[in-house]
Structure formats: structure tokens, C-alpha cells
Write an enzyme that holds these catalytic residues in place. Structure first.
Site, PDB file in Angstrom:
ATOM      1  N   GLU A  67      -5.322  -5.287  10.570  1.00 44.43           N
ATOM      2  CA  GLU A  67      -4.316  -4.244  10.770  1.00 44.43           C
ATOM      3  C   GLU A  67      -4.631  -3.484  12.060  1.00 44.43           C
ATOM      4  O   GLU A  67      -5.427  -2.540  12.040  1.00 44.43           O
ATOM      5  CB  GLU A  67      -4.340  -3.253   9.598  1.00 44.43           C
ATOM      6  CG  GLU A  67      -4.029  -3.863   8.267  1.00 44.43           C
ATOM      7  CD  GLU A  67      -3.470  -2.819   7.309  1.00 44.43           C
ATOM      8  OE1 GLU A  67      -2.315  -2.947   6.930  1.00 44.43           O
ATOM      9  OE2 GLU A  67      -4.192  -1.858   6.985  1.00 44.43           O
ATOM     10  N   LYS A 100       0.035   4.270  -0.207  1.00 50.08           N
ATOM     11  CA  LYS A 100      -0.627   5.433   0.430  1.00 50.08           C
ATOM     12  C   LYS A 100      -0.439   6.688  -0.437  1.00 50.08           C
ATOM     13  O   LYS A 100      -0.391   6.601  -1.659  1.00 50.08           O
ATOM     14  CB  LYS A 100      -0.112   5.644   1.840  1.00 50.08           C
ATOM     15  CG  LYS A 100      -0.104   4.367   2.671  1.00 50.08           C
ATOM     16  CD  LYS A 100       0.066   4.641   4.123  1.00 50.08           C
ATOM     17  CE  LYS A 100       0.256   3.337   4.874  1.00 50.08           C
ATOM     18  NZ  LYS A 100       0.075   3.466   6.281  1.00 50.08           N
ATOM     19  N   GLY A 118       2.304   2.007  10.723  1.00 44.18           N
ATOM     20  CA  GLY A 118       3.235   3.122  10.579  1.00 44.18           C
ATOM     21  C   GLY A 118       3.925   3.532  11.866  1.00 44.18           C
ATOM     22  O   GLY A 118       4.532   4.599  11.931  1.00 44.18           O
ATOM     23  N   SER A 161       3.417  -2.334  10.361  1.00 46.27           N
ATOM     24  CA  SER A 161       4.863  -2.315  10.591  1.00 46.27           C
ATOM     25  C   SER A 161       5.543  -3.636  10.237  1.00 46.27           C
ATOM     26  O   SER A 161       6.443  -4.105  10.950  1.00 46.27           O
ATOM     27  CB  SER A 161       5.163  -1.910  12.047  1.00 46.27           C
ATOM     28  OG  SER A 161       4.730  -0.579  12.274  1.00 46.27           O
ATOM     29  N   HIS A 175      -9.570   0.802   5.028  1.00 44.69           N
ATOM     30  CA  HIS A 175      -8.276   1.052   5.680  1.00 44.69           C
ATOM     31  C   HIS A 175      -8.500   2.043   6.819  1.00 44.69           C
ATOM     32  O   HIS A 175      -9.272   2.990   6.691  1.00 44.69           O
ATOM     33  CB  HIS A 175      -7.266   1.598   4.667  1.00 44.69           C
ATOM     34  CG  HIS A 175      -5.868   1.635   5.218  1.00 44.69           C
ATOM     35  ND1 HIS A 175      -5.449   2.585   6.118  1.00 44.69           N
ATOM     36  CD2 HIS A 175      -4.811   0.816   5.006  1.00 44.69           C
ATOM     37  CE1 HIS A 175      -4.182   2.345   6.435  1.00 44.69           C
ATOM     38  NE2 HIS A 175      -3.774   1.280   5.772  1.00 44.69           N
ATOM     39  N   GLU A 201      -6.899   4.482   7.923  1.00 43.51           N
ATOM     40  CA  GLU A 201      -6.675   5.910   7.621  1.00 43.51           C
ATOM     41  C   GLU A 201      -7.880   6.495   6.887  1.00 43.51           C
ATOM     42  O   GLU A 201      -8.236   7.666   7.086  1.00 43.51           O
ATOM     43  CB  GLU A 201      -5.378   6.073   6.811  1.00 43.51           C
ATOM     44  CG  GLU A 201      -4.150   5.833   7.694  1.00 43.51           C
ATOM     45  CD  GLU A 201      -2.906   5.348   6.963  1.00 43.51           C
ATOM     46  OE1 GLU A 201      -2.874   5.403   5.722  1.00 43.51           O
ATOM     47  OE2 GLU A 201      -1.975   4.894   7.655  1.00 43.51           O
ATOM     48  N   ASN A 203       0.862  -1.190   0.000  1.00 46.47           N
ATOM     49  CA  ASN A 203       0.000   0.000   0.000  1.00 46.47           C
ATOM     50  C   ASN A 203       0.895   1.236   0.000  1.00 46.47           C
ATOM     51  O   ASN A 203       1.513   1.558   1.017  1.00 46.47           O
ATOM     52  CB  ASN A 203      -0.885  -0.031   1.263  1.00 46.47           C
ATOM     53  CG  ASN A 203      -1.698   1.239   1.437  1.00 46.47           C
ATOM     54  OD1 ASN A 203      -1.828   2.050   0.512  1.00 46.47           O
ATOM     55  ND2 ASN A 203      -2.257   1.412   2.631  1.00 46.47           N
TER      56      ASN A 203
HETATM   57  C1  PEP Z   1      -0.766  -0.006   5.986  1.00 47.43           C
HETATM   58  O1  PEP Z   1      -0.852   1.156   5.690  1.00 47.43           O
HETATM   59  O2  PEP Z   1      -1.654  -0.776   5.595  1.00 47.43           O
HETATM   60  C2  PEP Z   1       0.366  -0.450   6.779  1.00 47.43           C
HETATM   61  C3  PEP Z   1       0.325  -1.650   7.277  1.00 47.43           C
HETATM   62  O3  PEP Z   1       1.415   0.430   6.949  1.00 47.43           O
HETATM   63  P1  PEP Z   1       2.857   0.124   7.627  1.00 47.43           P
HETATM   64  O4  PEP Z   1       3.362  -1.158   6.994  1.00 47.43           O
HETATM   65  O5  PEP Z   1       3.689   1.297   7.290  1.00 47.43           O
HETATM   66  O6  PEP Z   1       2.621  -0.043   9.081  1.00 47.43           O
END
Ligand code: PEP
Length: 265
Positions: free
Chosen positions: A172, A17, A178, A214, A101, A103, A15
């Protein structure tokens, strides 16, 4: 083994973003295509921002890498300034889309009902949705992780006995996205078990459940050692071609191990 269903193929999904320009997209697509060609045992997908979708779809056409959108609206068209419909994503060359997601849930105030409409719209347009779910740190500390994840999935499965057919889910935890602080494989495995229970009741035996939050080349092996984890959704590390290649290589190693384990009497 006769009568044993084929194992679910592991998926490595990147992703991007709100990151990237044409130059970075070309580099990332080339790396993803090379990594996927070298790892035929796993599926690979990238989720670029909207401005780069057509470029990515063209660059990855004829490769094993699928391109997806980062979100889609629940309506087919209309007065929704700034939004993208599932049909538009399909038209731009997408095969998949992330839905729900955290966000997007937070920044666009997307509630469970809107997420469910987006999943339905994605399917109607012929896209494979990846439903993202996960609890906040406060919800986990309050002992509400299971309730939250089950509510988020329940909203999508509600009233349809086959609702999980063709769906993939990404667990997630919001506190891991992040932050550099991933869940432990055991924490992920526990939640994946809850999710699997819900999906099985809705013809979701083939649905993959990914872990996201992460994920790095250093910790992916721990997640994919958990039998209920069917892949990873990666944000930050998907913007580094070397790291993304390492993630695909690690998934391939895990897939090969799983196949060997199944063959063992
Ligand atoms: C994500 O945005 O779906 C995500 C898992 O980000 P990160 O790997 O940076 O934690």
C-alpha cells in the site's frame, strides 16, 4: 496440471478504518456475505473497528467472509491502555488481522520492530496476519521505494527461514491511500515482484500479495490483470455496499480468467 501448485486464491479485503456504527455494519456484513456466496472462487474479509467486531463476527458466522482486526499489540496482555491483543481479537471472533497499516505506523509511532512483534503475536494467537508495507511519496521520489519496502518486510522475516509461511502482504503506497490517486498496475506489479522475491526465500510461496491504495470498481480490473497481484485491500470503497460487491464480482471474474488461462495448453 500434475506438479503445478494450485493458484493462490484472490482476496478482497475491506478495511473500514474508524468508520461505521451498528446499522452500517449490518448493511456491510449482509452485502459482503451475499457477494462472497456469489463468488466462491475468491476469498473475502472485512476489518471493522473494534466496537463492531463481535457484531460482524456473529453476522458473518457460517458465511465465507472472514472478520479481522485492524491492528494488534505485540504483547499478550498487560498495561497497554487502549490496545487490543491478538488473543482478544481471536476471542471476539476474528480470523485475521492487519498489521503495520501506514496509518497505525504513523499515528501510533509503530516502528518495524513493533510491527514484527505484532505479526508474531498474531500468529501465536492463531490469526492470519496481513502485513501492510509501502513507501511515502517522498521516499518514492527519492528512489527509495524498494529499500523501504524491503526493510519493512525484512524486519518481519528476520532470522526465521519459514517466516513468510502463512503470511499475506499488502503493498500500500502511502501516497495512494485515501487520496484517489492509485498506483498504476505497472508500479504495483514492479513492487509486488520485489516482495515476491523476498517471500520465496522464506517459504512464502503461498503468501498472497495484495495491492491497496484508492482501489475502486473502475480500476480493480487493471490491478488483477497483473499476474503478481493476488487481491486488493480496500478502504474507502469498502464502506459502500454496492462498490464492495462490485469489487468482489471483479475479483471473481479475474479468478475465473486466471483459471481458464492455466487450463489452456
Ligand atoms: C487502506 O486503508 O488500506 C486503503 C487502501 O484505503 P483506500 O482504499 O481508501 O485508499
Amino acid at each position: 496440471m500434475p506438479g503445478t501448485p494450485a493458484p493462490r486464491r484472490l482476496l478482497v479485503a475491506g478495511n473500514w478504518k474508524m468508520n461505521g456504527d451498528r446499522t452500517l455494519a449490518a448493511t456491510l456484513c449482509a452485502a459482503a456475505a451475499a457477494a462472497a456466496r456469489a463468488a466462491p472462487e475468491v476469498d473475502v474479509a472485512v476489518f471493522p473497528p473494534a466496537t463492531l467486531l463481535e457484531q460482524a463476527a456473529a453476522a458473518l458466522s457460517g458465511t465465507p467472509v472472514a472478520v479481522g482486526g485492524q491492528t494488534c499489540h505485540g504483547e499478550r496482555d498487560g498495561a497497554h491502555t487502549g490496545a487490543l491483543s491478538a488473543g482478544m481479537l481471536r476471542d471476539a471472533g476474528c480470523r485475521s488481522v492487519l498489521v503495520g497499516h501506514s496509518e497505525v505506523r504513523t499515528e501510533q509511532a509503530q516502528d518495524d520492530a513493533a510491527v514484527a512483534r505484532s505479526v508474531a503475536a498474531a500468529r501465536a494467537a492463531g490469526l492470519a496476519p496481513i502485513l501492510c508495507v509501502g513507501e511515502t511519496r517522498a521516499e518514492r521520489e527519492a528512489g527509495r521505494a524498494r529499500e523501504v519496502v524491503e526493510r519493512q518486510i525484512g524486519a518481519v522475516l528476520a532470522g526465521r527461514p519459514d517466516a513468510a509461511d502463512g503470511l499475506d502482504v499488502a503493498y500500500e503506497p502511502v501516497w495512494a491511500i485515501g487520496t484517489g490517486r492509485s498506483a498504476t498496475p505497472a508500479e504495483a506489479g514492479e513492487v509486488h515482484g520485489w516482495i515476491r522475491g523476498l517471500l520465496e526465500g522464506a517459504r512464502g510461496g503461498r503468501a498472497r500479495i495484495l495491492y491497496g491504495g484508492s482501489v475502486t470498481p473502475d480500476n480493480i480490473g487493471g490491478f488483477l490483470a497483473v499476474p503478481g497481484v493476488d487481491g486488493v485491500l480496500v478502504g474507502g470503497r469498502s464502506l459502500d455496499p454496492t462498490a464492495f460487491t462490485s469489487l468482489v464480482e471483479a475479483a471473481r471474474a479475474a479468478a475465473v480468467r486466471r483459471l481458464a488461462d492455466r487450463r489452456r495448453p
